[in-house]
Write a protein that holds these residues in place. Structure first.
Motif, PDB file in Angstrom:
ATOM      1  N   ILE A  86       0.831  -1.215   0.000  1.00 16.63           N
ATOM      2  CA  ILE A  86       0.000   0.000   0.000  1.00 16.63           C
ATOM      3  C   ILE A  86       0.859   1.255   0.000  1.00 16.63           C
ATOM      4  CG2 ILE A  86      -1.669   1.351   1.333  1.00 16.63           C
ATOM      5  CD1 ILE A  86      -2.830  -1.338   2.308  1.00 16.63           C
ATOM      6  N   ALA A  87       1.925   1.262   0.799  1.00 15.01           N
ATOM      7  CA  ALA A  87       2.783   2.444   0.898  1.00 15.01           C
ATOM      8  C   ALA A  87       3.405   2.802  -0.440  1.00 15.01           C
ATOM      9  CB  ALA A  87       3.871   2.215   1.946  1.00 15.01           C
ATOM     10  N   ALA A  88       3.623   1.803  -1.299  1.00 16.71           N
ATOM     11  CA  ALA A  88       4.290   2.041  -2.581  1.00 16.71           C
ATOM     12  C   ALA A  88       3.342   2.524  -3.677  1.00 16.71           C
ATOM     13  CB  ALA A  88       4.985   0.755  -3.038  1.00 16.71           C
ATOM     14  N   ARG A  89       2.047   2.559  -3.421  1.00 18.56           N
ATOM     15  CA  ARG A  89       1.103   2.970  -4.455  1.00 18.56           C
ATOM     16  C   ARG A  89       1.217   4.477  -4.734  1.00 18.56           C
ATOM     17  NH1 ARG A  89      -4.609  -0.250  -3.207  1.00 18.56           N
ATOM     18  NH2 ARG A  89      -3.709  -2.344  -3.099  1.00 18.56           N
ATOM     19  N   PRO A  90       1.045   4.878  -5.983  1.00 18.94           N
ATOM     20  CA  PRO A  90       1.141   6.300  -6.343  1.00 18.94           C
ATOM     21  C   PRO A  90      -0.137   7.070  -6.008  1.00 18.94           C
ATOM     22  CG  PRO A  90       0.680   5.012  -8.290  1.00 18.94           C
ATOM     23  CD  PRO A  90       0.855   4.014  -7.167  1.00 18.94           C
ATOM     24  N   LEU A  91      -0.467   7.101  -4.727  1.00 17.00           N
ATOM     25  CA  LEU A  91      -1.686   7.751  -4.262  1.00 17.00           C
ATOM     26  C   LEU A  91      -1.354   8.814  -3.229  1.00 17.00           C
ATOM     27  CD1 LEU A  91      -3.826   4.518  -3.716  1.00 17.00           C
ATOM     28  CD2 LEU A  91      -4.003   6.094  -5.654  1.00 17.00           C
ATOM     29  N   ASP A  92      -2.310   9.704  -2.976  1.00 14.94           N
ATOM     30  CA  ASP A  92      -2.148  10.712  -1.934  1.00 14.94           C
ATOM     31  C   ASP A  92      -1.842  10.031  -0.604  1.00 14.94           C
ATOM     32  OD1 ASP A  92      -2.642  13.616  -0.988  1.00 14.94           O
ATOM     33  OD2 ASP A  92      -3.900  12.409   0.331  1.00 14.94           O
ATOM     34  N   ALA A  93      -0.988  10.648   0.204  1.00 13.74           N
ATOM     35  CA  ALA A  93      -0.567  10.042   1.473  1.00 13.74           C
ATOM     36  C   ALA A  93      -1.742   9.764   2.403  1.00 13.74           C
ATOM     37  CB  ALA A  93       0.451  10.950   2.163  1.00 13.74           C
ATOM     38  N   VAL A  94      -2.722  10.664   2.434  1.00  9.24           N
ATOM     39  CA  VAL A  94      -3.882  10.457   3.298  1.00  9.24           C
ATOM     40  C   VAL A  94      -4.671   9.227   2.857  1.00  9.24           C
ATOM     41  CG1 VAL A  94      -6.042  11.451   4.142  1.00  9.24           C
ATOM     42  CG2 VAL A  94      -4.043  12.910   3.849  1.00  9.24           C
ATOM     43  N   VAL A  95      -4.806   9.043   1.559  1.00  7.72           N
ATOM     44  CA  VAL A  95      -5.499   7.869   1.024  1.00  7.72           C
ATOM     45  C   VAL A  95      -4.757   6.604   1.417  1.00  7.72           C
ATOM     46  CG1 VAL A  95      -6.224   6.676  -1.076  1.00  7.72           C
ATOM     47  CG2 VAL A  95      -6.492   9.161  -0.897  1.00  7.72           C
ATOM     48  N   ARG A  96      -3.431   6.622   1.318  1.00  9.11           N
ATOM     49  CA  ARG A  96      -2.640   5.439   1.679  1.00  9.11           C
ATOM     50  C   ARG A  96      -2.725   5.139   3.172  1.00  9.11           C
ATOM     51  NH1 ARG A  96       2.926   6.847   0.089  1.00  9.11           N
ATOM     52  NH2 ARG A  96       2.143   8.917  -0.447  1.00  9.11           N
TER      53      ARG A  96
END
Length: 210
Positions: A86-96
């Motif tokens: 999950i941490a490696a996904r290219p998403l907003d930090a709050v979403v992660r």
């Protein structure tokens, strides 16, 4: 021969059944550790639960401390894999962060015995000195999660606290949800899914600036 003895023997696996899977021992031990406590559990009791002799169980684990350690290591590795992905996904930090906390709570509810054993049950005196690699797994799980919270803090989006206090408050709050659902099943709780979402929305909206 007593009826109890006959029942116990009939529950054991037939001699020709082949090898015993370690997973069977671990699953039985989880249930017994939670129900009877680590100190109250015995190799004989675990073997009876699985349906094998104590001698057969000793071929897989030399003592119950080793069983406890493998349960904890297996649990922590699964959590570490989820956090890393999950941490490696290219998403907003709050979403992660929300995804990681949601995955953490959902895993705990799906595996209440293992969760209580790792995160809620007190460590028995005979198992206090955990191997360094086991302790490191726990540290890695938290560091990956807190690292994403630090991204939020670095962008100036925390309403209050520091990156460390925010990460710890988020984790502690979600742990409370899982621990209470697991330990007080007869209370009139709301359904787990909406309860998790209300918890996460309340926590993140209170801590993070949109």
């Amino acid at each position: 021969m007593s009826a109890a003895t006959t029942s116990r023997r009939s529950a054991r696996k037939a001699k020709g059944d082949g090898h015993l899977r370690r997973a069977e021992i671990l699953e039985a031990a989880e249930r017994i550790f939670i129900a009877e406590g680590y100190e109250g559990a015995t190799i004989r009791r675990i073997a009876e639960e699985v349906g094998v002799s104590s001698t057969a169980l000793y071929m897989h684990f030399p003592d119950k401390g080793c069983i406890l350690l493998e349960i904890c290591e297996r649990t922590l590795r699964q959590l570490l894999e989820r956090n890393t992905e999950i941490a490696a996904r290219p998403l907003d930090a709050v979403v992660r962060v929300k995804m990681m906390l949601e995955a953490y709570m959902r895993w705990g509810l799906e595996h209440p015995n293992a969760y209580q054993l790792v995160y809620s049950a007190p460590r028995p005196l005979s198992a206090v000195s955990w191997p360094e690699d086991t302790v490191d797994l726990s540290t890695q799980c938290y560091e990956i999660f807190s690292g994403v919270v630090r991204e939020i803090a670095a962008s100036g989006r925390l309403r209050t606290g520091t990156a460390d206090s925010a990460a710890q408050a988020l984790w502690m709050s979600c742990h409370g949800v899982v621990a209470l659902l697991a330990s007080r099943p007869n209370f009139g709780w709301c359904e787990p899914e909406p309860l998790m979402q209300v918890t996460l929305d309340g926590l993140l909206h209170g801590l993070v600036v949109d």
